[in-house]
Write an enzyme that holds these catalytic residues in place. Structure first.
Site, PDB file in Angstrom:
ATOM      1  N   ASP A  77      50.133  66.425  68.796  1.00 22.21           N
ATOM      2  CA  ASP A  77      49.368  66.865  67.616  1.00 22.21           C
ATOM      3  C   ASP A  77      48.349  65.661  67.236  1.00 22.21           C
ATOM      4  O   ASP A  77      47.574  65.678  66.176  1.00 22.21           O
ATOM      5  CB  ASP A  77      50.081  67.137  66.422  1.00 22.21           C
ATOM      6  CG  ASP A  77      49.548  68.118  65.496  1.00 22.21           C
ATOM      7  OD1 ASP A  77      48.394  68.960  65.912  1.00 22.21           O
ATOM      8  OD2 ASP A  77      49.720  68.284  64.308  1.00 22.21           O
TER       9      ASP A  77
ATOM     10  N   ASP B 277      52.326  71.925  56.153  1.00 25.39           N
ATOM     11  CA  ASP B 277      51.789  72.259  57.591  1.00 25.39           C
ATOM     12  C   ASP B 277      50.312  72.202  57.837  1.00 25.39           C
ATOM     13  O   ASP B 277      49.966  72.141  59.053  1.00 25.39           O
ATOM     14  CB  ASP B 277      52.710  73.259  58.201  1.00 25.39           C
ATOM     15  CG  ASP B 277      52.819  73.012  59.643  1.00 25.39           C
ATOM     16  OD1 ASP B 277      52.463  72.139  60.228  1.00 25.39           O
ATOM     17  OD2 ASP B 277      53.250  74.154  59.908  1.00 25.39           O
TER      18      ASP B 277
ATOM     19  N   ARG C 192      43.737  68.971  58.443  1.00 25.99           N
ATOM     20  CA  ARG C 192      42.693  68.949  57.531  1.00 25.99           C
ATOM     21  C   ARG C 192      42.530  68.169  56.440  1.00 25.99           C
ATOM     22  O   ARG C 192      41.504  67.282  56.130  1.00 25.99           O
ATOM     23  CB  ARG C 192      42.348  70.616  57.225  1.00 25.99           C
ATOM     24  CG  ARG C 192      43.267  70.902  56.396  1.00 25.99           C
ATOM     25  CD  ARG C 192      43.270  72.602  56.178  1.00 25.99           C
ATOM     26  NE  ARG C 192      43.706  73.043  57.553  1.00 25.99           N
ATOM     27  CZ  ARG C 192      43.904  74.351  57.514  1.00 25.99           C
ATOM     28  NH1 ARG C 192      43.618  75.234  56.726  1.00 25.99           N
ATOM     29  NH2 ARG C 192      44.606  74.797  58.810  1.00 25.99           N
TER      30      ARG C 192
ATOM     31  N   LYS D  85      42.008  63.735  64.983  1.00 29.98           N
ATOM     32  CA  LYS D  85      43.221  64.014  64.100  1.00 29.98           C
ATOM     33  C   LYS D  85      44.470  63.368  65.057  1.00 29.98           C
ATOM     34  O   LYS D  85      44.567  63.733  66.226  1.00 29.98           O
ATOM     35  CB  LYS D  85      43.485  65.533  64.042  1.00 29.98           C
ATOM     36  CG  LYS D  85      45.057  65.852  63.773  1.00 29.98           C
ATOM     37  CD  LYS D  85      45.327  67.544  63.488  1.00 29.98           C
ATOM     38  CE  LYS D  85      46.743  67.653  63.342  1.00 29.98           C
ATOM     39  NZ  LYS D  85      47.118  69.174  63.221  1.00 29.98           N
TER      40      LYS D  85
ATOM     41  N   LYS E 251      58.360  73.634  60.086  1.00 32.07           N
ATOM     42  CA  LYS E 251      58.064  74.407  61.305  1.00 32.07           C
ATOM     43  C   LYS E 251      59.573  75.045  61.810  1.00 32.07           C
ATOM     44  O   LYS E 251      60.417  74.124  61.519  1.00 32.07           O
ATOM     45  CB  LYS E 251      57.487  73.664  62.517  1.00 32.07           C
ATOM     46  CG  LYS E 251      55.848  73.407  62.277  1.00 32.07           C
ATOM     47  CD  LYS E 251      55.422  72.611  63.225  1.00 32.07           C
ATOM     48  CE  LYS E 251      53.949  72.343  63.230  1.00 32.07           C
ATOM     49  NZ  LYS E 251      52.864  73.560  63.001  1.00 32.07           N
TER      50      LYS E 251
HETATM   51  N1  BES Z   1      49.515  71.098  64.434  1.00 31.71           N
HETATM   52  C1  BES Z   1      49.262  72.478  63.869  1.00 31.71           C
HETATM   53  C2  BES Z   1      48.492  73.383  64.999  1.00 31.71           C
HETATM   54  C3  BES Z   1      49.063  73.607  66.209  1.00 31.71           C
HETATM   55  C4  BES Z   1      49.633  74.989  66.403  1.00 31.71           C
HETATM   56  C5  BES Z   1      48.611  72.864  67.081  1.00 31.71           C
HETATM   57  C6  BES Z   1      50.217  74.995  67.794  1.00 31.71           C
HETATM   58  C7  BES Z   1      48.987  73.125  68.535  1.00 31.71           C
HETATM   59  C8  BES Z   1      49.819  74.219  68.902  1.00 31.71           C
HETATM   60  C9  BES Z   1      48.616  72.295  62.665  1.00 31.71           C
HETATM   61  O1  BES Z   1      49.061  71.301  61.946  1.00 31.71           O
HETATM   62  C10 BES Z   1      49.406  73.723  61.875  1.00 31.71           C
HETATM   63  O2  BES Z   1      50.518  73.647  61.503  1.00 31.71           O
HETATM   64  N2  BES Z   1      48.662  74.476  61.327  1.00 31.71           N
HETATM   65  C11 BES Z   1      49.032  75.491  60.587  1.00 31.71           C
HETATM   66  C12 BES Z   1      48.183  76.040  59.602  1.00 31.71           C
HETATM   67  C13 BES Z   1      48.624  76.840  58.705  1.00 31.71           C
HETATM   68  C14 BES Z   1      49.594  76.446  57.923  1.00 31.71           C
HETATM   69  C15 BES Z   1      47.447  77.393  57.844  1.00 31.71           C
HETATM   70  C16 BES Z   1      49.220  76.911  61.719  1.00 31.71           C
HETATM   71  O3  BES Z   1      48.252  76.792  62.597  1.00 31.71           O
HETATM   72  O4  BES Z   1      50.238  77.542  61.693  1.00 31.71           O
HETATM   73 ZN    ZN Z   2      49.261  69.510  62.948  1.00 35.77          ZN
HETATM   74 MN    MN Z   3      50.880  71.420  60.839  1.00 31.07          MN
END
Ligand code: BES
Ligand code: ZN
Ligand code: MN
Length: 498
Positions: free
Chosen positions: A287, A346, A350, A264, A276
């Site tokens: 990321d 967000d 995936r 990714k 966010k």
């Molecule tokens: N890049 C983030 C995940 C992340 C969070 C990486 C903290 C490093 C530190 C990912 O793209 C994301 O935003 N995931 C969401 C998924 C949710 C919307 C189902 C999350 O983890 O809140």
């Molecule tokens: Zn992300």
């Molecule tokens: Mn995200």
């Protein structure tokens, strides 16, 4: 400026520091005992007087010792010598590097003959000490333009004793190529997102060509033609164009690669329209950590000329909110014709990986695939910053990855992929949705979506969101980008594919 590391025949230097290891109960090596004799027993006497217990990695400095020309002597503790393996010797190197820096020592000689009872052979021990010093010495200070002298690292040269010198040099050469891969990843992860856009990350991938890595860069027109609707949906809100990069290292002349690594590479994740909160949003420059690990691993295995056939695929996008950004509720179609309802923009990683994984398998027909992604915040809730999450459809692959992680202290923990979790990502109007329902099992929901893009081969997904960045360091890993995964995957390749 990196530390100048060299190997020399054992002899006492005329200046600088001399470093010797000591095990629990005052166990010294041959050269340690010689040195203590030259100092009329001051080493063990001083250690005892100051209650130095030879705890693992603890150090004690003896400045201006009488009887030898060197400027100082430093003891470093090994604790129980029977428990010292190669990885522990590297951590001793890391402890030495830190202590030399703390004591502002410019030049040092490390006696690498370890006390009797240590099972690591002599050339390996010397090489691992140097490797530990190298890994610990990493700094990202490209953007400090006016550091004062006292803010700069002091240690400039370390000589490690070895006999014969050649065997240690040879072993170190391979380890140093792994360190090159680790540093490449740490640099990429540390770069801010205004500098490291998808186009620039693709350029970084191209820099591996001189090592013999075949690199191909796919631009948006090609991605559209391939039908990568999920990846393109994430990219469409950004002024920075996406790229998909493929890399191939043919260390073995087989038609099918032994392994594909998929990463990714979200160069910045604002969350998109599902934006966010601003607190710590700057962290989202890393990321692209999964892609960074893929590139660093390719650099490591190509650098040391690993006898394995490995490909890499990275999906590079920026996730921004804008007038052209995708909306919550949009339905996108992936390269393999499945539809995904984008409930939350967000949950973009995936979407990127769905297309990158499918492309990697169609293009290269690898025997197995491992993806790496900073995929979910939920993995931090489960594991903290100590272990990465493993999701795997194959017990042998899972066990082998676990063993590789244990060997290099990049530990992972396996999660389930039971079919009962499929209902978490059922959508009313599409084949699936991109988030689970509610807050439960968030990391598994992400992995379950990825699973739908695996074409019947062994697959592992490493959720590295918790381990990619550390504000506090740990042995071999200074604060900042960790490159967690490079050493693990290099070890996996070495132990299972070569
Ligand atoms: N890049 C983030 C995940 C992340 C969070 C990486 C903290 C490093 C530190 C990912 O793209 C994301 O935003 N995931 C969401 C998924 C949710 C919307 C189902 C999350 O983890 O809140
Ligand atoms: Zn992300
Ligand atoms: Mn995200």
């Amino acid at each position: 400026m990196s530390i100048d590391l060299s190997f020399i025949k054992p002899s006492l230097p005329r200046s600088g520091a001399v470093v010797v290891a000591v095990g629990k109960g005052g166990k010294l090596s041959t050269s340690g005992r010689d040195l203590d004799r030259r100092l009329k027993g001051a080493l063990l006497k001083g250690a005892k007087a100051h209650r130095f217990q030879a705890s693992f990695g603890k150090t004690m400095l003896f400045p201006a010792p009488a009887g030898i020309a060197a400027d100082s002597v430093m003891l470093v503790g090994l604790d129980d010598v029977a428990k010292v393996d190669a990885e522990a010797v590297a951590r001793i190197g890391a402890a030495i590097a830190q202590a030399l820096d703390r004591h502002r020592v410019a030049r040092a000689t490390v006696f690498a003959d370890l006390p009797a009872g240590v099972t690591v052979d002599a050339p390996e021990a010397a090489a691992q000490i140097a490797y530990g010093i190298r890994l610990q010495s990493y700094r990202f200070d490209r953007y400090h333009t006016r550091l004062k002298d006292e803010q700069k690292p002091v240690t400039s040269a370390v000589a490690v004793t070895a006999d014969p010198v050649g065997a240690a040099e040879k072993r170190f050469a391979a380890l140093d190529r792994i360190a090159d891969g680790v540093f490449f990843t740490r640099d990429l992860v540390s770069e801010p997102a205004n500098i490291l856009t998808p186009v620039q990350l693709a350029a970084a991938a191209r820099s591996l060509r001189p090592l013999g890595v075949e690199v191909d860069v796919l631009a948006p027109a090609r991605l559209k033609a391939l039908g990568m609707g999920a990846l393109l949906g994430v990219a469409q809100g950004s002024a920075n164009e996406p790229r998909v990069v493929t890399l191939r290292w043919r260390g073995r002349r087989t038609t099918r690669p032994d392994l594909a690594l998929v990463g990714k590479g979200v160069t910045f994740d604002t969350g998109g329209i599902s934006i966010k909160p601003s607190a710590s949003m700057e962290d989202m420059k890393w990321d692209m950590g999964g892609a960074g690990v893929v590139l660093g691993t390719m650099k490591a295995i190509a650098g040391r000329k690993a006898k394995a056939h490995v490909v890499g695929v990275v999906g590079l996008v920026e996730n921004m909110p804008s007038g052209t950004a995708q909306r919550p509720g949009d339905v996108v179609t992936t390269m393999n014709g499945q539809t995904i309802e984008v409930i939350n923009t967000d949950a973009e990683g995936r979407l990127v990986l769905a297309d990158a994984l499918w492309y990697a398998q169609q293009k290269f027909k690898p025997k197995a695939v491992i993806d790496l992604a900073t995929l979910t915040g939920a993995i931090l809730v489960a594991l903290g910053q100590e272990r990465a999450g493993l999701f795997c459809n194959d017990d042998q692959l899972a066990d082998r990855l676990g063993a590789a992680g244990d060997a290099v202290n990049e530990k992972i923990w396996r999660f389930p992929l039971d079919s009962e979790y499929d209902r978490h990502i059922e959508s009313r109007i599409a084949d699936m949705k991109n988030v689970g329902s509610g807050r439960f099992a968030g990391s598994i929901a992400g992995a379950k979506l990825l699973e739908r893009f695996i074409d019947g081969i062994p697959w592992a997904h490493l959720d590295i969101a918790g381990v990619t960045w550390r504000t506090r360091g740990r042995p071999l890993v200074p604060p900042g980008g960790t490159a967690f995964g490079v050493r693990l995957l290099d070890r996996y390749v070495a132990d299972n594919l070569e």
